[in-house]
Motif scaffolding. Structure first.
Motif, PDB file in Angstrom:
ATOM      1  N   VAL A  22       0.845  -1.210   0.000  1.00 29.67           N
ATOM      2  CA  VAL A  22       0.000   0.000   0.000  1.00 29.67           C
ATOM      3  C   VAL A  22       0.869   1.245   0.000  1.00 29.67           C
ATOM      4  O   VAL A  22       0.611   2.209  -0.753  1.00 29.67           O
ATOM      5  CB  VAL A  22      -0.945  -0.007   1.225  1.00 29.67           C
ATOM      6  N   HIS A  23       1.923   1.227   0.819  1.00 32.33           N
ATOM      7  CA  HIS A  23       2.810   2.388   0.917  1.00 32.33           C
ATOM      8  C   HIS A  23       3.519   2.645  -0.418  1.00 32.33           C
ATOM      9  O   HIS A  23       3.648   3.803  -0.854  1.00 32.33           O
ATOM     10  CB  HIS A  23       3.838   2.151   2.023  1.00 32.33           C
ATOM     11  N   THR A  24       3.975   1.577  -1.067  1.00 26.56           N
ATOM     12  CA  THR A  24       4.673   1.720  -2.356  1.00 26.56           C
ATOM     13  C   THR A  24       3.743   2.304  -3.412  1.00 26.56           C
ATOM     14  O   THR A  24       4.133   3.202  -4.168  1.00 26.56           O
ATOM     15  CB  THR A  24       5.199   0.349  -2.822  1.00 26.56           C
ATOM     16  N   ILE A  25       2.520   1.800  -3.466  1.00 30.20           N
ATOM     17  CA  ILE A  25       1.558   2.297  -4.456  1.00 30.20           C
ATOM     18  C   ILE A  25       1.216   3.761  -4.185  1.00 30.20           C
ATOM     19  O   ILE A  25       1.110   4.571  -5.122  1.00 30.20           O
ATOM     20  CB  ILE A  25       0.289   1.422  -4.441  1.00 30.20           C
ATOM     21  N   ASP A  26       1.072   4.106  -2.903  1.00 35.74           N
ATOM     22  CA  ASP A  26       0.786   5.506  -2.552  1.00 35.74           C
ATOM     23  C   ASP A  26       1.912   6.428  -3.007  1.00 35.74           C
ATOM     24  O   ASP A  26       1.674   7.534  -3.511  1.00 35.74           O
ATOM     25  CB  ASP A  26       0.584   5.638  -1.039  1.00 35.74           C
ATOM     26  N   GLU A  27       3.156   5.992  -2.817  1.00 36.33           N
ATOM     27  CA  GLU A  27       4.303   6.814  -3.199  1.00 36.33           C
ATOM     28  C   GLU A  27       4.406   7.002  -4.717  1.00 36.33           C
ATOM     29  O   GLU A  27       4.945   8.001  -5.183  1.00 36.33           O
ATOM     30  CB  GLU A  27       5.600   6.191  -2.683  1.00 36.33           C
ATOM     31  N   LEU A  28       3.893   6.035  -5.463  1.00 42.82           N
ATOM     32  CA  LEU A  28       3.970   6.114  -6.922  1.00 42.82           C
ATOM     33  C   LEU A  28       2.816   6.887  -7.549  1.00 42.82           C
ATOM     34  O   LEU A  28       2.879   7.256  -8.727  1.00 42.82           O
ATOM     35  CB  LEU A  28       3.991   4.703  -7.525  1.00 42.82           C
ATOM     36  N   GLU A  29       1.791   7.140  -6.788  1.00 40.08           N
ATOM     37  CA  GLU A  29       0.573   7.739  -7.355  1.00 40.08           C
ATOM     38  C   GLU A  29       0.850   9.080  -8.011  1.00 40.08           C
ATOM     39  O   GLU A  29       0.445   9.318  -9.155  1.00 40.08           O
ATOM     40  CB  GLU A  29      -0.492   7.893  -6.269  1.00 40.08           C
ATOM     41  N   ASP A  30       1.530   9.985  -7.316  1.00 42.66           N
ATOM     42  CA  ASP A  30       1.787  11.319  -7.878  1.00 42.66           C
ATOM     43  C   ASP A  30       2.698  11.259  -9.111  1.00 42.66           C
ATOM     44  O   ASP A  30       2.398  11.890 -10.138  1.00 42.66           O
ATOM     45  CB  ASP A  30       2.381  12.235  -6.814  1.00 42.66           C
ATOM     46  N   PRO A  31       3.840  10.534  -9.046  1.00 46.39           N
ATOM     47  CA  PRO A  31       4.693  10.464 -10.249  1.00 46.39           C
ATOM     48  C   PRO A  31       3.983   9.874 -11.464  1.00 46.39           C
ATOM     49  O   PRO A  31       4.208  10.306 -12.601  1.00 46.39           O
ATOM     50  CB  PRO A  31       5.854   9.553  -9.807  1.00 46.39           C
ATOM     51  N   LEU A  32       3.114   8.901 -11.240  1.00 46.22           N
ATOM     52  CA  LEU A  32       2.430   8.268 -12.359  1.00 46.22           C
ATOM     53  C   LEU A  32       1.404   9.188 -13.002  1.00 46.22           C
ATOM     54  O   LEU A  32       1.095   9.062 -14.182  1.00 46.22           O
ATOM     55  CB  LEU A  32       1.753   6.970 -11.906  1.00 46.22           C
ATOM     56  N   GLN A  33       0.877  10.127 -12.225  1.00 47.98           N
ATOM     57  CA  GLN A  33      -0.139  11.038 -12.749  1.00 47.98           C
ATOM     58  C   GLN A  33       0.453  12.340 -13.289  1.00 47.98           C
ATOM     59  O   GLN A  33      -0.250  13.157 -13.865  1.00 47.98           O
ATOM     60  CB  GLN A  33      -1.156  11.357 -11.652  1.00 47.98           C
ATOM     61  N   SER A  34       1.756  12.506 -13.110  1.00 48.94           N
ATOM     62  CA  SER A  34       2.405  13.737 -13.556  1.00 48.94           C
ATOM     63  C   SER A  34       2.429  13.826 -15.077  1.00 48.94           C
ATOM     64  O   SER A  34       2.846  12.886 -15.761  1.00 48.94           O
ATOM     65  CB  SER A  34       3.841  13.797 -13.021  1.00 48.94           C
ATOM     66  N   ARG A  35       1.983  14.949 -15.604  1.00 46.18           N
ATOM     67  CA  ARG A  35       1.968  15.153 -17.057  1.00 46.18           C
ATOM     68  C   ARG A  35       3.325  15.582 -17.584  1.00 46.18           C
ATOM     69  O   ARG A  35       3.592  15.508 -18.782  1.00 46.18           O
ATOM     70  CB  ARG A  35       0.914  16.205 -17.427  1.00 46.18           C
ATOM     71  N   SER A  36       4.191  16.065 -16.697  1.00 44.44           N
ATOM     72  CA  SER A  36       5.490  16.573 -17.130  1.00 44.44           C
ATOM     73  C   SER A  36       6.560  15.489 -17.197  1.00 44.44           C
ATOM     74  O   SER A  36       7.631  15.698 -17.758  1.00 44.44           O
ATOM     75  CB  SER A  36       5.960  17.687 -16.183  1.00 44.44           C
ATOM     76  N   SER A  37       6.286  14.316 -16.632  1.00 48.31           N
ATOM     77  CA  SER A  37       7.289  13.255 -16.602  1.00 48.31           C
ATOM     78  C   SER A  37       7.397  12.563 -17.964  1.00 48.31           C
ATOM     79  O   SER A  37       6.390  12.302 -18.620  1.00 48.31           O
ATOM     80  CB  SER A  37       6.929  12.212 -15.543  1.00 48.31           C
ATOM     81  N   THR A  38       8.618  12.257 -18.356  1.00 50.76           N
ATOM     82  CA  THR A  38       8.843  11.476 -19.568  1.00 50.76           C
ATOM     83  C   THR A  38       8.616  10.002 -19.238  1.00 50.76           C
ATOM     84  O   THR A  38       8.612   9.610 -18.066  1.00 50.76           O
ATOM     85  CB  THR A  38      10.275  11.659 -20.081  1.00 50.76           C
ATOM     86  N   PRO A  39       8.428   9.169 -20.257  1.00 51.88           N
ATOM     87  CA  PRO A  39       8.275   7.736 -19.983  1.00 51.88           C
ATOM     88  C   PRO A  39       9.449   7.170 -19.197  1.00 51.88           C
ATOM     89  O   PRO A  39       9.258   6.339 -18.303  1.00 51.88           O
ATOM     90  CB  PRO A  39       8.197   7.120 -21.385  1.00 51.88           C
ATOM     91  N   ALA A  43       9.425   5.401 -15.536  1.00 50.46           N
ATOM     92  CA  ALA A  43       9.966   4.043 -15.409  1.00 50.46           C
ATOM     93  C   ALA A  43      11.019   3.966 -14.308  1.00 50.46           C
ATOM     94  O   ALA A  43      11.036   3.012 -13.518  1.00 50.46           O
ATOM     95  CB  ALA A  43      10.562   3.607 -16.744  1.00 50.46           C
ATOM     96  N   LEU A  44      11.879   4.949 -14.238  1.00 51.76           N
ATOM     97  CA  LEU A  44      12.933   4.927 -13.219  1.00 51.76           C
ATOM     98  C   LEU A  44      12.347   5.016 -11.813  1.00 51.76           C
ATOM     99  O   LEU A  44      12.887   4.421 -10.864  1.00 51.76           O
ATOM    100  CB  LEU A  44      13.932   6.064 -13.467  1.00 51.76           C
ATOM    101  N   ARG A  45      11.251   5.754 -11.650  1.00 56.45           N
ATOM    102  CA  ARG A  45      10.592   5.824 -10.334  1.00 56.45           C
ATOM    103  C   ARG A  45      10.016   4.456  -9.961  1.00 56.45           C
ATOM    104  O   ARG A  45      10.050   4.027  -8.806  1.00 56.45           O
ATOM    105  CB  ARG A  45       9.479   6.876 -10.361  1.00 56.45           C
ATOM    106  N   ILE A  46       9.470   3.750 -10.967  1.00 57.35           N
ATOM    107  CA  ILE A  46       8.916   2.417 -10.724  1.00 57.35           C
ATOM    108  C   ILE A  46      10.025   1.445 -10.332  1.00 57.35           C
ATOM    109  O   ILE A  46       9.884   0.644  -9.397  1.00 57.35           O
ATOM    110  CB  ILE A  46       8.167   1.909 -11.970  1.00 57.35           C
ATOM    111  N   LEU A  47      11.148   1.512 -11.026  1.00 56.58           N
ATOM    112  CA  LEU A  47      12.273   0.618 -10.734  1.00 56.58           C
ATOM    113  C   LEU A  47      12.859   0.913  -9.346  1.00 56.58           C
ATOM    114  O   LEU A  47      13.243  -0.011  -8.613  1.00 56.58           O
ATOM    115  CB  LEU A  47      13.350   0.775 -11.810  1.00 56.58           C
ATOM    116  N   GLU A  48      12.919   2.184  -9.008  1.00 64.14           N
ATOM    117  CA  GLU A  48      13.396   2.564  -7.673  1.00 64.14           C
ATOM    118  C   GLU A  48      12.459   2.027  -6.594  1.00 64.14           C
ATOM    119  O   GLU A  48      12.902   1.524  -5.555  1.00 64.14           O
ATOM    120  CB  GLU A  48      13.496   4.089  -7.579  1.00 64.14           C
ATOM    121  N   ALA A  49      11.157   2.119  -6.854  1.00 65.13           N
ATOM    122  CA  ALA A  49      10.174   1.615  -5.896  1.00 65.13           C
ATOM    123  C   ALA A  49      10.307   0.108  -5.714  1.00 65.13           C
ATOM    124  O   ALA A  49      10.168  -0.421  -4.605  1.00 65.13           O
ATOM    125  CB  ALA A  49       8.765   1.968  -6.371  1.00 65.13           C
TER     126      ALA A  49
END
Length: 440
Positions: A22-39, A43-49
């Motif tokens: 739950v904590h990991t998914i919560d931490e990823l929510e904002d980066p995944l919804q960011s319109r300014s992030s490149t693919p 991806a790097l945020r997901i791999l870090e998580a």
């Protein structure tokens, strides 16, 4: 530990795992919804998580080619001070000795190796790879729905058998991977077939005539006139820019040269009416010197692409790059140039040149695939090539060798029989000699 204590510990571990998910998914929510992030950023945020969740020292997305049995890291996150990923891995790593991994990928099953030392004796080459890459434990899952890549975690210290979380992250990662691939294709502006505006026109001559613009595609049958197809082909492959009506008529239809100017105007009119369905531009224009392709439009032909791929393949330093370039050239070839006009005197030399080049490219590709033990891909290209060039002795040679290497003796015998039917007596004897001496 007493059974009750062990039960409590297991319960605590499961609760802790659930909380971490739950904590990991919560931490990823904002980066995944960011319109300014490149693919890649996403991806790097997901791999870090993933590294953090499994307490691992490395996590990466690994591209996999099951036909060529090769793999290579695409994106990764490293927790150490120094990242040695590119130092420890080759540009393309072989999966020839990773049968367990290949099987797991094909079946979309997770791969978990809690302790790599247990395979030291049973799979020594696999263990040597683990040693080279500093892998003490590893887990991985395929990016579904088709196994194009793996999400792998190196040296996880916890939740080793909790692959469901890794699957969730792989599912999310697949979206970034696909988006990046799409961007890469769009950015390949050096590819001349990219139709970017209404002045770009792609003409395919291999097999049948086909013309594409930004608005659509016309096939040879859409013109409902063999003469229009012949006219377009003649003007395209001719070295001269413009030809008079008489020159065209004498070159293409020497037995029917009455009133060539009127006949040509009629053809051009019909052409413009049909081509107007997919473009507002005029494809053929009339000048003081005669008829030619409109200089205001950008034309690229498939045979020109074929030439570029063959030249690049000859200069390629990597066997993998050479294979990919040869595949690209061969995939363009769907038969002799304007096959509906095969045998016409004005086309024979040009068409024969590319047919011979195609056979040469196919034979080189089959040879390279055999050296990589990519038998499935070899079989695919060999069989397709023999439908286009059944006279190619080496096509049968490489196909029969491949089938025998895979233990498919009955299929190999069938190819012997087909070769005897398709080849001349001398060609068939040459094939038998090649196979007997195992020559290339």
């Amino acid at each position: 530990m007493q059974p009750s204590e062990e039960f409590e510990q297991n319960s605590f571990d499961r609760i802790q795992c659930a909380l971490d998910i739950v904590h990991t998914i919560d931490e990823l929510e904002d980066p995944l919804q960011s319109r300014s992030s490149t693919p890649k950023d996403t991806a790097l945020r997901i791999l870090e998580a993933a590294c953090k969740f499994y307490d691992a020292d490395w996590c990466g997305l690994i591209q996999v080619d099951l036909d060529l049995r090769l793999w290579t890291p695409f994106w990764w996150h490293n927790t150490g001070v120094e990242d040695k990923t590119t130092i420890l891995t080759e540009e393309f790593e072989s999966a020839d000795f990773l049968d367990r991994w290949v099987l797991a990928i094909r079946k979309n099953l997770p791969m978990v190796v809690p302790d790599t030392t247990v395979v030291k004796d049973s799979h020594p080459t696999e263990y040597n790879l683990y040693q080279r890459l500093s892998i003490k434990s590893v887990m991985a899952v395929s990016l579904e729905p088709r196994p194009i890549a793996l999400l792998a975690v190196r040296n996880p210290k916890r939740y080793l058998h909790q692959t469901s979380m890794l699957r969730v992250l792989a599912y999310v990662l697949l979206a970034s991977y696909n988006e990046q691939k799409m961007l890469n294709r769009l950015q390949m502006v050096c590819i001349p077939t990219t139709i970017k505006n209404n002045t770009d026109i792609y003409i395919s001559l291999f097999g049948q005539l086909q013309i594409s613009t930004s608005s659509g595609t016309l096939k040879e049958s859409d013109y409902n006139s063999p003469r229009i197809s012949q006219l377009l082909t003649y003007l395209l492959i001719s070295n001269e820019k413009a030809h008079s009506s008489l020159e065209i008529a004498q070159a293409l239809w020497p037995d029917d040269s009455t009133n060539p100017a009127k006949n040509m105007r009629n053809l051009i009119y019909r052409l413009r009416q049909t081509f107007g369905l997919i473009s507002d531009a005029e494809l053929i224009v009339s000048t003081a010197s005669g008829y030619q392709f409109n200089p205001k439009i950008h034309i690229i032909a498939d045979y020109q692409q074929f030439d570029e791929f063959i030249r690049s393949a000859s200069a390629a330093s990597s066997i993998i790059n050479r294979v990919e370039l040869l595949k690209s050239a061969i995939d363009l070839y769907n038969g002799k140039i304007l096959s509906s006009a095969e045998g016409e005197h004005w086309l024979i030399q040009f068409a024969t040149k590319y047919h011979i080049a195609y056979i040469g490219a196919v034979n080189e590709l089959l040879k390279q695939l055999a050296s990589l033990h990519s038998y499935d891909l070899l079989n695919q290209y060999a069989m397709r090539s023999l439908t286009i060039a059944p006279e190619n002795t080496k096509g049968y040679y490489w196909l029969i060798r491949s089938l025998k290497a895979q233990g498919m003796d009955e299929l190999a015998s069938n190819e012997y029989r087909l070769a005897k039917q398709k080849l001349t007596d001398n060609e068939y004897l040459d094939l038998l000699d090649l196979l007997a001496n195992n020559q290339e």
